[in-house]
Motif scaffolding. Structure first.
Motif, mmCIF file in Angstrom:
data_model
loop_
_atom_site.group_PDB
_atom_site.id
_atom_site.type_symbol
_atom_site.label_atom_id
_atom_site.label_comp_id
_atom_site.label_asym_id
_atom_site.label_seq_id
_atom_site.Cartn_x
_atom_site.Cartn_y
_atom_site.Cartn_z
ATOM 1 N N LEU A 122 33.551 9.867 -56.759
ATOM 2 C CA LEU A 122 32.758 10.596 -57.005
ATOM 3 C C LEU A 122 31.294 10.297 -56.708
ATOM 4 O O LEU A 122 30.144 10.890 -56.365
ATOM 5 C CB LEU A 122 32.903 11.295 -58.407
ATOM 6 N N ALA A 123 31.406 9.110 -57.105
ATOM 7 C CA ALA A 123 29.756 7.992 -56.885
ATOM 8 C C ALA A 123 29.578 8.460 -55.618
ATOM 9 O O ALA A 123 28.229 8.983 -55.482
ATOM 10 C CB ALA A 123 29.608 6.794 -57.923
ATOM 11 N N ALA A 124 30.012 7.958 -54.726
ATOM 12 C CA ALA A 124 29.293 8.374 -53.143
ATOM 13 C C ALA A 124 29.214 9.500 -52.864
ATOM 14 O O ALA A 124 28.536 9.830 -52.140
ATOM 15 C CB ALA A 124 30.398 7.656 -52.368
ATOM 16 N N LEU A 125 30.211 10.016 -53.489
ATOM 17 C CA LEU A 125 29.682 11.768 -53.230
ATOM 18 C C LEU A 125 28.103 12.297 -53.745
ATOM 19 O O LEU A 125 28.247 13.028 -53.449
ATOM 20 C CB LEU A 125 30.958 12.568 -53.478
ATOM 21 N N SER A 126 28.054 11.227 -55.232
ATOM 22 C CA SER A 126 27.017 12.373 -55.381
ATOM 23 C C SER A 126 25.752 11.958 -55.093
ATOM 24 O O SER A 126 24.876 12.147 -54.700
ATOM 25 C CB SER A 126 26.867 11.186 -57.261
ATOM 26 N N ASP A 130 23.967 20.187 -60.240
ATOM 27 C CA ASP A 130 23.559 18.791 -59.915
ATOM 28 C C ASP A 130 24.289 17.983 -59.175
ATOM 29 O O ASP A 130 25.331 18.399 -58.674
ATOM 30 C CB ASP A 130 23.473 18.310 -60.933
ATOM 31 N N ASP A 131 23.537 16.698 -59.086
ATOM 32 C CA ASP A 131 25.061 16.327 -57.587
ATOM 33 C C ASP A 131 26.313 15.838 -58.155
ATOM 34 O O ASP A 131 26.879 16.369 -57.822
ATOM 35 C CB ASP A 131 24.004 14.206 -57.282
ATOM 36 N N ALA A 132 26.296 15.919 -60.070
ATOM 37 C CA ALA A 132 27.609 15.453 -60.267
ATOM 38 C C ALA A 132 28.403 16.745 -59.355
ATOM 39 O O ALA A 132 29.800 16.274 -59.331
ATOM 40 C CB ALA A 132 27.084 14.738 -61.516
ATOM 41 N N LEU A 139 29.184 27.145 -48.057
ATOM 42 C CA LEU A 139 30.726 27.660 -48.351
ATOM 43 C C LEU A 139 31.093 25.859 -48.584
ATOM 44 O O LEU A 139 30.581 24.817 -48.262
ATOM 45 C CB LEU A 139 31.679 28.012 -47.390
ATOM 46 N N LEU A 140 31.860 25.147 -49.324
ATOM 47 C CA LEU A 140 32.396 24.141 -49.141
ATOM 48 C C LEU A 140 33.131 23.578 -48.640
ATOM 49 O O LEU A 140 33.393 21.856 -48.014
ATOM 50 C CB LEU A 140 33.548 24.141 -50.696
ATOM 51 N N SER A 141 33.272 24.720 -47.586
ATOM 52 C CA SER A 141 34.453 23.913 -46.452
ATOM 53 C C SER A 141 33.551 23.261 -45.617
ATOM 54 O O SER A 141 34.524 22.288 -45.067
ATOM 55 C CB SER A 141 35.340 25.158 -46.219
ATOM 56 N N ASP A 142 32.406 23.356 -45.452
ATOM 57 C CA ASP A 142 31.535 22.888 -44.659
ATOM 58 C C ASP A 142 30.844 21.632 -44.514
ATOM 59 O O ASP A 142 30.537 21.475 -44.143
ATOM 60 C CB ASP A 142 30.290 24.236 -44.276
ATOM 61 N N ILE A 198 32.450 19.554 -53.768
ATOM 62 C CA ILE A 198 33.639 19.757 -52.342
ATOM 63 C C ILE A 198 34.251 18.370 -52.670
ATOM 64 O O ILE A 198 34.803 17.668 -51.412
ATOM 65 C CB ILE A 198 32.227 18.794 -51.572
ATOM 66 N N GLU A 199 35.025 17.828 -54.061
ATOM 67 C CA GLU A 199 35.542 16.765 -53.432
ATOM 68 C C GLU A 199 36.639 17.023 -53.276
ATOM 69 O O GLU A 199 37.447 16.434 -52.083
ATOM 70 C CB GLU A 199 35.410 15.942 -54.999
ATOM 71 N N PRO A 200 37.644 17.623 -53.378
ATOM 72 C CA PRO A 200 38.941 18.645 -52.650
ATOM 73 C C PRO A 200 39.098 18.683 -51.434
ATOM 74 O O PRO A 200 39.477 18.186 -50.487
ATOM 75 C CB PRO A 200 39.274 19.556 -53.473
ATOM 76 N N TRP A 201 37.581 18.657 -50.395
ATOM 77 C CA TRP A 201 37.664 19.144 -49.512
ATOM 78 C C TRP A 201 37.704 17.892 -48.591
ATOM 79 O O TRP A 201 37.834 18.207 -47.591
ATOM 80 C CB TRP A 201 36.888 20.398 -48.754
ATOM 81 N N VAL A 202 36.743 16.755 -49.600
ATOM 82 C CA VAL A 202 36.584 15.616 -48.412
ATOM 83 C C VAL A 202 37.394 14.774 -48.645
ATOM 84 O O VAL A 202 38.014 14.582 -48.054
ATOM 85 C CB VAL A 202 35.131 14.759 -49.199
#
Length: 463
Positions: free
Chosen positions: A327-331, A304-306, A343-346, A312-316
């Motif tokens: 996390l709200a902005a990333l969601s 889900d979004d969260a 891939l999360l790194s993308d 992806i948070e660690p890569w961002v």
């Protein structure tokens, strides 16, 4: 058991075979026994997984045994990496880890027993096991069937080195017997060492041998065995690229095994239920990065979004523009990129334009801003400026740009190309109109102005 005859012939027989007795089937007990001499690789992880899957499938146990008798190579850092690998993959083990470096006394006692019985002898300070000159040493392998080695092909082998340390074969035989191991699941590259271990078990008085399962080699697309020198085999590398642990587990399970119903991507609980060593294929298993990333993409789409934002948070956060994001902005951006992310790194590069000024790709710029791009940018800028904040929605922006495209006789894809390059810096990326909605009216208008200035008032690419 391994039984000798007057002629010196030896062979392995199954307990109860030929007697009509019903063999006693002990609770399955497996062991994962890595030699921690470097970064854990794909083959090590696959071996750990197959041991774990079969133990959990049968309601048995899997113990962790660290083959750390080589103190120079088996450092604490390497041992910690094995533990981290198991933790990342979610593979638990039963009881405390067993360290072979702490069991030297047991190995010495076994060697002394063989010396006393005449089954071993001294050779230039080392001790060798005396292999019978006739007969065969055989064992059952779940993957390969009955395997036999003529004893004449097995040289007398070292069981204690001249420095007093026991060899790999001794530690394996003693620890498997002492630990009540019923199944030995390991790589095909160890197949040729197995008759030595079987001989040593018999020399210790064992009445039977474990059921072996030598897993197929993992090969590359050229059908060559994966090599540390040639291939990316480090599990850490794939974790750092952004492969989810559950996706890696799912993919590793397919390297030599496949579910009977053909459904390859499925929850781990279902894999445990279906897994059986009897279904492992002896043919080499090809490692396919494309398939791994495709499976990883399926797992990412299931979040889900969260959950996707947390993934992806660690890569961002590793990016300067991402350090302060919550996390709200990333969601909020998750729906824009989740479907196409493998891939999360993308992920960071795909959303960077939403949080920082975009880096424009020169080739994309030239392709997107051919005439009548300048006129489209002018019309889009004027139309977008008329939107109020409440009107600034993906649907409204979509309808607006579609109408502008129709004025120029262009389909939406062509009409939005100059706007996309102005907003994102690239010709492909997340959905444009949802991105515009998140980006906001003021930032979007400013980027359109900057693109128009760069393009020049003539409507041709500026030199």
């Amino acid at each position: 058991m391994l039984s000798g005859t007057a002629s010196g012939v030896s062979q392995v027989s199954v307990v109860g075979e030929g007697s009509g007795a019903t063999p006693v089937t002990p609770r399955p007990r497996l062991r994962f026994a890595p030699a921690p001499t470097g970064l854990p690789h794909l083959g090590t992880a696959r071996t750990a997984l197959f041991n774990w899957l079969y133990a959990r499938h049968c309601g048995g146990e899997m113990v962790l045994r660290i083959e750390d008798t080589n103190a120079e190579l088996a450092t604490k850092a390497h041992i910690d990496q094995v533990l981290e690998m198991l933790d990342w993959l979610g593979l638990d083990f039963d009881g405390d880890p067993v360290f072979q470096s702490e069991r030297g006394g047991l190995y010495d006692a076994a060697v002394e027993r063989w010396l006393d019985s005449g089954q071993a002898y001294l050779d230039d300070g080392a001790v060798r096991f005396a292999v019978p000159s006739e007969g065969v040493t055989a064992f059952d392998d779940t993957v390969r069937g009955r395997v036999e080695f003529p004893n004449a092909s097995i040289e007398d082998f070292v069981v204690r080195r001249s420095d007093g340390s026991a060899t790999f074969f001794v530690a394996n035989a003693v620890d498997d017997l002492d630990g009540g191991i019923t199944h030995v699941v390991r790589g095909e590259d160890l197949l040729n060492t197995t008759p030595r271990v079987v001989l040593l078990r018999a020399a210790l008085g064992a009445a039977d041998v474990p059921m072996f399962a030598h897993l197929p080699l993992i090969v590359d697309k050229q059908r060559k065995k994966l090599s540390k020198r040639r291939d990316d085999v480090s599990l850490t590398s794939y974790r750092d690229q952004g492969v989810l642990p559950q996706a890696m587990v799912n993919y590793l399970a397919l390297l030599g095994w496949g579910p009977p119903d053909g459904i390859e991507v499925r929850p781990l609980a279902e894999i445990v239920e279906l897994f059986d060593l009897a279904d492992v294929n002896a043919a080499p298993a090809m490692f396919d990065m494309g398939k791994l990333t495709a499976i990883n993409g399926e797992y990412l789409r299931s979040l889900d979004d969260a959950g996707f934002a947390a993934a992806i948070e660690p890569w961002v956060r590793a990016k300067p523009w991402g350090e302060a994001l919550d996390l709200a902005a990333l969601s909020d951006v998750a729906p824009l990129i989740r479907e196409r992310t493998r891939l999360l790194s993308d992920a960071p590069d795909r959303i960077a334009f939403l949080f920082a000024e975009p880096e424009t790709d020169a080739d994309d710029w030239d392709a997107a801003l051919a005439a009548p791009a300048g006129d489209i940018l002018d019309r889009a800028r004027a139309a977008f400026a008329a939107f109020t904040d409440t009107e600034w929605t993906a649907d409204s922006l979509h309808a607006c740009l579609r109408a502008i495209g129709e004025e120029f006789g262009l389909k939406l894809g062509k009409a939005q190309a100059p706007v996309r390059i102005a907003i994102t810096g690239r010709s492909v990326g997340p959905p444009l109109f949802e991105s515009l909605e998140l980006l906001g009216r003021d930032t979007a208008l400013r980027r359109l102005d900057e693109a128009r200035r760069r393009l020049g008032r003539t409507g041709l690419p500026a030199g």
